[in-house]
Design a protein around this motif. Sequence first.
Motif, PDB file in Angstrom:
ATOM      1  N   ASN A 106       6.413   5.216   8.758  1.00 18.95           N
ATOM      2  CA  ASN A 106       7.059   5.916   7.853  1.00 18.95           C
ATOM      3  C   ASN A 106       8.360   6.531   8.402  1.00 18.95           C
ATOM      4  N   TYR A 115       0.792  -1.144  -0.076  1.00 20.38           N
ATOM      5  CA  TYR A 115      -0.029   0.053   0.069  1.00 20.38           C
ATOM      6  C   TYR A 115       0.923   1.343   0.191  1.00 20.38           C
ATOM      7  N   LYS A 116       1.992   1.091   0.103  1.00 24.42           N
ATOM      8  CA  LYS A 116       2.984   2.108   0.064  1.00 24.42           C
ATOM      9  C   LYS A 116       4.379   1.847  -0.474  1.00 24.42           C
TER      10      LYS A 116
END
Lengths: 177, 155
Positions: free
Chosen positions: B78, A155-156
Amino acid sequence: MSQLGLNAQLSSSQQEILKLAIQDGLPLTSQPYQTIAMALGVAEESVIATLQDWNDSGLIKRFGLVVNHRRVGYRANAMVVWDVPDETIEHIAGHFTRAEEVTLCYQRPRMLPKWRYNLFCMIHGMDRGTVLGQIASLVERHQLEHIPRDILFSYKQFKQCGGQFAGSALPAGVSLG
Amino acid sequence: MNELSQKLIDRYQKGFPLSSRPYLTMADELGVTETQVLESLAEMKSEKIITRVGPVFDHRKAGASTLVAMSVPQEQLNKVAEKVNSFAGVNHNYAREHHYNLWFVVTAKNQKMLEQTIVEIENATGYSSMPLPMERSFHIDLGFKIDWEKNKCHN
């Protein structure tokens, strides 16, 4: 490299430099191999012959345009992992290898108890639904219903680049401009 | 994307010419000019449709490499991915829907340096990793066949 034989082979250190010089791609010049050869101070023929050798030996898997799947509309990418009995792995991998929707198929070790899957294949598609349909079709066509599997959609994308030769940089003064 | 770009992608994900003027060789085969080929490639590169034109090395032969999985709390993902990316030997770093949610490939000159890099990544991120090295490849990487018809909406 001297001006002596144009077809003279590159030394191993020159070969290492050549790998670094082309890992980010060929220059978009009319004579890209000559551009690289000049930067390295070797003959164009030596660069081409070395690349040909690497191609023939399999060090280079393929040579050409490296496409960013997402940018051409293939936004869904699933890693499908299977827990295949060791004795049938070749047989099942054979199905995947011949299936058009499968782009890569690798055997990897199980890491029990945390990871049971030993066969990995990659499927790219326009969207999630398409990819799920392709996987279902693969399972049905080859009667794989009984094989435990998991589907890991990405998804990323944090990074996608050609394998870099880690911890290396081009020697000072070598630049393809 | 124009027709020439599509043709270049269809025809030249492998088998790029090893001739002195490869773009001319391609142009001749596709019935266009060398300049048109160069312009099309430059355009695709700037639009990030292609990442490069060149060799894809087999890192098992060029050195050592492995796929690595990590399980990271979602809110840290992230940040951890960024740290992982800062290692030069890392490529193909993806978030995936699974308990193991971060998947990347690490390459190094040899096995020892590969193991060292993985330890460094674990130290830098604070998370343990699960290396899953390739034991066998059943598939030759031939590039990627694109169905342009199904794909018309994209340009």
